[in-house]
Write a protein that holds these residues in place. Structure first.
Motif, PDB file in Angstrom:
ATOM      1  N   PRO A  98      -3.299  -2.745  17.785  1.00 53.33           N
ATOM      2  CA  PRO A  98      -1.829  -2.539  17.993  1.00 53.33           C
ATOM      3  C   PRO A  98      -1.577  -0.994  18.663  1.00 53.33           C
ATOM      4  N   ILE A  99      -0.513  -1.040  19.168  1.00 58.84           N
ATOM      5  CA  ILE A  99      -0.460   0.465  19.744  1.00 58.84           C
ATOM      6  C   ILE A  99       1.038   0.957  19.898  1.00 58.84           C
ATOM      7  N   ASP A 100       1.405   2.022  19.987  1.00 61.73           N
ATOM      8  CA  ASP A 100       2.981   2.397  19.856  1.00 61.73           C
ATOM      9  C   ASP A 100       2.907   3.568  20.889  1.00 61.73           C
ATOM     10  N   LEU A 101       4.255   4.192  20.703  1.00 59.30           N
ATOM     11  CA  LEU A 101       4.508   5.181  21.773  1.00 59.30           C
ATOM     12  C   LEU A 101       3.942   6.426  21.104  1.00 59.30           C
ATOM     13  N   ALA A 102       3.805   6.668  19.603  1.00 59.09           N
ATOM     14  CA  ALA A 102       3.058   7.624  18.923  1.00 59.09           C
ATOM     15  C   ALA A 102       1.718   7.826  19.271  1.00 59.09           C
ATOM     16  N   ALA A 106       2.426   3.143  31.328  1.00 55.24           N
ATOM     17  CA  ALA A 106       1.932   2.441  29.962  1.00 55.24           C
ATOM     18  C   ALA A 106       3.088   2.794  29.115  1.00 55.24           C
ATOM     19  N   LYS A 107       3.585   3.914  28.913  1.00 56.17           N
ATOM     20  CA  LYS A 107       4.816   4.359  27.985  1.00 56.17           C
ATOM     21  C   LYS A 107       6.041   3.490  28.457  1.00 56.17           C
ATOM     22  N   ALA A 108       6.222   3.572  29.578  1.00 57.19           N
ATOM     23  CA  ALA A 108       7.407   2.873  29.882  1.00 57.19           C
ATOM     24  C   ALA A 108       7.401   1.384  29.562  1.00 57.19           C
ATOM     25  N   PHE A 109       6.357   0.696  29.720  1.00 51.57           N
ATOM     26  CA  PHE A 109       5.973  -0.502  29.472  1.00 51.57           C
ATOM     27  C   PHE A 109       6.193  -0.752  27.833  1.00 51.57           C
ATOM     28  N   VAL A 110       5.536   0.078  27.140  1.00 51.81           N
ATOM     29  CA  VAL A 110       5.606  -0.064  25.674  1.00 51.81           C
ATOM     30  C   VAL A 110       7.035   0.088  25.152  1.00 51.81           C
ATOM     31  N   ASP A 123       1.577   9.125  23.012  1.00 59.31           N
ATOM     32  CA  ASP A 123       1.948  10.414  23.167  1.00 59.31           C
ATOM     33  C   ASP A 123       0.650  11.399  22.899  1.00 59.31           C
ATOM     34  N   GLU A 124      -0.233  10.933  22.047  1.00 60.53           N
ATOM     35  CA  GLU A 124      -1.315  11.746  21.939  1.00 60.53           C
ATOM     36  C   GLU A 124      -2.589  11.718  23.103  1.00 60.53           C
ATOM     37  N   LEU A 125      -2.389  10.880  24.020  1.00 60.49           N
ATOM     38  CA  LEU A 125      -3.292  10.783  25.150  1.00 60.49           C
ATOM     39  C   LEU A 125      -3.125  11.904  26.132  1.00 60.49           C
ATOM     40  N   ALA A 126      -4.272  12.103  26.698  1.00 60.88           N
ATOM     41  CA  ALA A 126      -3.896  13.122  27.962  1.00 60.88           C
ATOM     42  C   ALA A 126      -4.047  12.050  29.202  1.00 60.88           C
TER      43      ALA A 126
END
Length: 217
Positions: free
Chosen positions: A77-81, A42-46, A84-87
């Protein structure tokens, strides 16, 4: 005399990843998308989208329900920040869909009944419904208007309905600032009565013709 023949909605038609795949094959423009339970993916995609993305549920299901109402999670809306808060286990237990953020000119709700397309348009910019028009439903209710879509988009929508084996559906399409008409999804049981007055109730009439066999399936 036409014989009433009930139409059944196929459960697989509401599978969003499958819808997007079939929509693309039918000739519709679809958003860059990823459905995953892997936080790293998910992080790489965003990140590949420049950090601008939205997230939505894997399927349309209520988040909470009472005897009189149900609340659903809307497009957000969602961003990397935020990621980063998710486990990792949080996403693992709740698969989500991530898509590119689309800068919109307008949104279209297309009620499809057999071969007939009833197209309504709304501009939600500057409202709480900018990302998801449902957030400003009451504010926007009176601003929906009859509209049209390019013929290739309409033809592709009908091809998609054929491949999904659906006679009825409510499709959502976004027009972007770059001139794209992007298919989001089609709800096999989407509501239509709130828009029906735009066409002098031609939608329920078309449904009646379809259900009684006047219009072929």
């Amino acid at each position: 005399v036409p014989v009433f023949a009930p139409k059944w909605v196929l459960d697989h038609a509401n599978h969003r990843p499958r819808q997007l795949s079939l929509a693309h094959a039918a000739g519709l423009d679809v958003p860059r998308s990823l459905t995953t339970t892997d936080l790293g993916e998910a992080k790489a995609f965003v990140e590949s989208l420049g950090g601008r993305a939205i997230t939505k549920l894997y399927s349309s299901v209520p988040v909470s329900r009472t005897e009189t109402s149900a609340e659903v999670m809307m497009t957000t809306p969602i961003d990397l920040a935020v990621l980063d808060e998710l486990a990792p286990e949080e996403l693992h237990l709740c698969p989500a869909t991530f898509q590119e953020h689309l800068d919109k000119v307008a949104e279209y709700r297309v009620t499809i009944v057999g071969p007939s397309l009833f197209v309504a348009r709304v501009d939600a910019s500057g409202t709480a419904g900018e990302t998801d028009w449902r957030r400003a439903n009451l504010e926007l209710f009176q601003t929906w208007a009859p509209s049209s879509l390019p013929e290739p988009v309409c033809a592709a929508l009908l091809r998609l309905m054929d491949r999904l084996q659906l006679d009825y559906g409510a499709a959502d399409i976004v027009e972007t600032t770059t001139g794209r008409f992007v298919f989001l999804e089609v709800n096999p049981a989407g509501e239509y009565l709130w828009l029906a007055p735009l066409w002098d109730d031609a939608v329920p009439a078309a449904l009646a013709d379809l259900l009684t066999g006047v219009t072929p399936s």
